[in-house]
Motif scaffolding. Structure first.
Motif, PDB file in Angstrom:
ATOM      1  N   LEU A 294       0.850  -1.182   0.000  1.00 19.98           N
ATOM      2  CA  LEU A 294       0.000   0.000   0.000  1.00 19.98           C
ATOM      3  C   LEU A 294       0.886   1.233   0.000  1.00 19.98           C
ATOM      4  O   LEU A 294       1.701   1.414   0.898  1.00 19.98           O
ATOM      5  N   VAL A 295       0.733   2.069  -1.030  1.00 21.78           N
ATOM      6  CA  VAL A 295       1.563   3.257  -1.195  1.00 21.78           C
ATOM      7  C   VAL A 295       0.751   4.493  -0.830  1.00 21.78           C
ATOM      8  O   VAL A 295      -0.354   4.685  -1.338  1.00 21.78           O
ATOM      9  N   ALA A 296       1.312   5.340   0.038  1.00 17.48           N
ATOM     10  CA  ALA A 296       0.654   6.596   0.397  1.00 17.48           C
ATOM     11  C   ALA A 296       1.714   7.637   0.704  1.00 17.48           C
ATOM     12  O   ALA A 296       2.582   7.411   1.552  1.00 17.48           O
ATOM     13  N   MET A 297       1.646   8.753   0.017  1.00 15.41           N
ATOM     14  CA  MET A 297       2.542   9.869   0.283  1.00 15.41           C
ATOM     15  C   MET A 297       2.135  10.509   1.603  1.00 15.41           C
ATOM     16  O   MET A 297       0.987  10.913   1.776  1.00 15.41           O
ATOM     17  N   ASN A 298       3.090  10.595   2.547  1.00 16.29           N
ATOM     18  CA  ASN A 298       2.788  11.058   3.903  1.00 16.29           C
ATOM     19  C   ASN A 298       1.694  10.172   4.501  1.00 16.29           C
ATOM     20  O   ASN A 298       0.631  10.633   4.905  1.00 16.29           O
ATOM     21  N   ALA A 299       1.999   8.895   4.572  1.00 15.48           N
ATOM     22  CA  ALA A 299       1.025   7.878   4.979  1.00 15.48           C
ATOM     23  C   ALA A 299       0.300   8.186   6.284  1.00 15.48           C
ATOM     24  O   ALA A 299      -0.906   7.927   6.378  1.00 15.48           O
TER      25      ALA A 299
ATOM     26  N   ALA B 243       6.639  22.563  17.821  1.00 13.06           N
ATOM     27  CA  ALA B 243       7.372  21.349  18.193  1.00 13.06           C
ATOM     28  C   ALA B 243       6.474  20.345  18.907  1.00 13.06           C
ATOM     29  O   ALA B 243       6.564  19.131  18.672  1.00 13.06           O
ATOM     30  N   ALA B 244       5.598  20.830  19.772  1.00 14.55           N
ATOM     31  CA  ALA B 244       4.784  19.928  20.593  1.00 14.55           C
ATOM     32  C   ALA B 244       3.799  19.114  19.770  1.00 14.55           C
ATOM     33  O   ALA B 244       3.365  18.036  20.200  1.00 14.55           O
ATOM     34  N   SER B 245       3.438  19.597  18.570  1.00 15.35           N
ATOM     35  CA  SER B 245       2.435  18.896  17.773  1.00 15.35           C
ATOM     36  C   SER B 245       3.032  17.916  16.768  1.00 15.35           C
ATOM     37  O   SER B 245       2.294  17.244  16.050  1.00 15.35           O
ATOM     38  N   VAL B 246       4.355  17.819  16.694  1.00 15.75           N
ATOM     39  CA  VAL B 246       4.989  16.899  15.745  1.00 15.75           C
ATOM     40  C   VAL B 246       4.867  15.474  16.262  1.00 15.75           C
ATOM     41  O   VAL B 246       5.310  15.157  17.363  1.00 15.75           O
ATOM     42  N   ARG B 247       4.263  14.609  15.465  1.00 13.08           N
ATOM     43  CA  ARG B 247       4.092  13.207  15.843  1.00 13.08           C
ATOM     44  C   ARG B 247       5.123  12.343  15.136  1.00 13.08           C
ATOM     45  O   ARG B 247       5.446  12.566  13.971  1.00 13.08           O
ATOM     46  N   THR B 248       5.636  11.338  15.816  1.00 11.24           N
ATOM     47  CA  THR B 248       6.655  10.456  15.247  1.00 11.24           C
ATOM     48  C   THR B 248       6.085   9.105  14.828  1.00 11.24           C
ATOM     49  O   THR B 248       6.824   8.240  14.368  1.00 11.24           O
ATOM     50  N   ASP B 249       4.772   8.908  14.991  1.00  5.95           N
ATOM     51  CA  ASP B 249       4.150   7.625  14.663  1.00  5.95           C
ATOM     52  C   ASP B 249       4.076   7.441  13.145  1.00  5.95           C
ATOM     53  O   ASP B 249       3.830   8.378  12.388  1.00  5.95           O
ATOM     54  N   TRP B 250       4.244   6.194  12.698  1.00 10.82           N
ATOM     55  CA  TRP B 250       4.139   5.849  11.283  1.00 10.82           C
ATOM     56  C   TRP B 250       3.794   4.370  11.197  1.00 10.82           C
ATOM     57  O   TRP B 250       4.370   3.579  11.927  1.00 10.82           O
TER      58      TRP B 250
END
Length: 242
Positions: free
Chosen positions: A95-100, A222-229
């Motif tokens: 499954l391909v998604a740009m900025n998944a 900075a506080a709203s940047v999520r590292t989940d993928w």
């Protein structure tokens, strides 16, 4: 046999805004791309049930009036998009998604909103994100890395930015081009590559968080940047770091 010999399933969504916690799907596309053959693209227009802000219309061109008059009920659209993706995943397609994290989280939240069985509850997709791949293989390249920028970098002809169908096809073609230019990407088993992207995305977003924290006037971001993928767990809707 490597994953590059399989068809790719591209997903793209156009939405009412950029926060998956509160915004809605307006249009969607699922593209099945198989090498040099013409892509098979399925597209949907939804009535999101809420007004489409002018800023969102300026991006994708879909007005509230157009969505209400020609769009199908959002719950039906979400169910059909999920079903198309589950079918592709069960057939063994990446499954391909740009900025998944944006598209997949948006789709997951919409499924929850309409009590539709979600993609991640119905399947275990292995995801390829050209945004993450490109940042890893060419991390010091200057300039923007939007999908249209990646198309120029990798020599892909884009059929029209912010058209869901064209974006879904372009994401697949850019992903294939990255694998061609960096053969080790294509030779990495898909499951292993998925897990590597989890780590790469976390590192990349942590770097973005540090950049915001150190940049005068941007510290609040900075506080709203999520590292989940590739999927962001439920969160409060204070913001969505990009």
């Amino acid at each position: 046999m490597t994953w590059t010999s399989r068809p790719l399933c591209g997903l793209d969504l156009e939405t009412t805004g950029v926060n998956p916690e509160v915004d809605r799907i307006v249009s969607a596309a699922v593209a099945l791309c198989d090498g040099g053959r013409p892509a098979r693209v399925s597209q949907w227009l939804a009535d999101p049930g809420v007004p489409i802000p002018p800023g969102a219309t300026a991006v994708h061109g879909i007005t509230t009036e157009a969505a209400r008059s020609a769009g199908r009920p959002a719950a039906v659209v979400v169910a059909e998009v999920v079903a198309a993706l589950v079918e592709a995943v069960e057939a063994g397609m990446p499954l391909v998604a740009m900025n998944a994290p944006f598209d997949l989280t948006m789709l997951e939240r919409e499924a929850e909103r309409y009590d539709v069985r979600s993609l991640f509850s119905a399947s275990v997709p292995l995801v390829l994100d050209p945004r993450i791949l490109d940042k890893h293989v060419d991390r010091y390249r200057r300039g923007s890395r939007r999908l249209e920028d990646l198309c120029r970098t990798y020599g892909v002809v884009h059929g029209g930015a912010h058209d869901a169908g064209a974006d879904a096809v372009a994401a697949c073609e850019v992903t294939a081009a990255i694998a061609d230019e960096y053969p080790w990407i294509g030779k990495t088993p898909l499951g292993e590559l998925h897990e590597q992207q989890v780590r790469w995305a976390a590192d990349q977003q942590a770097g973005l968080r540090e950049h915001f924290a150190a940049t005068p006037g941007k510290e609040y971001r900075a506080a709203s940047v999520r590292t989940d993928w590739p999927l962001v767990p439920p969160m409060k809707s204070e913001g969505w770091g990009q």
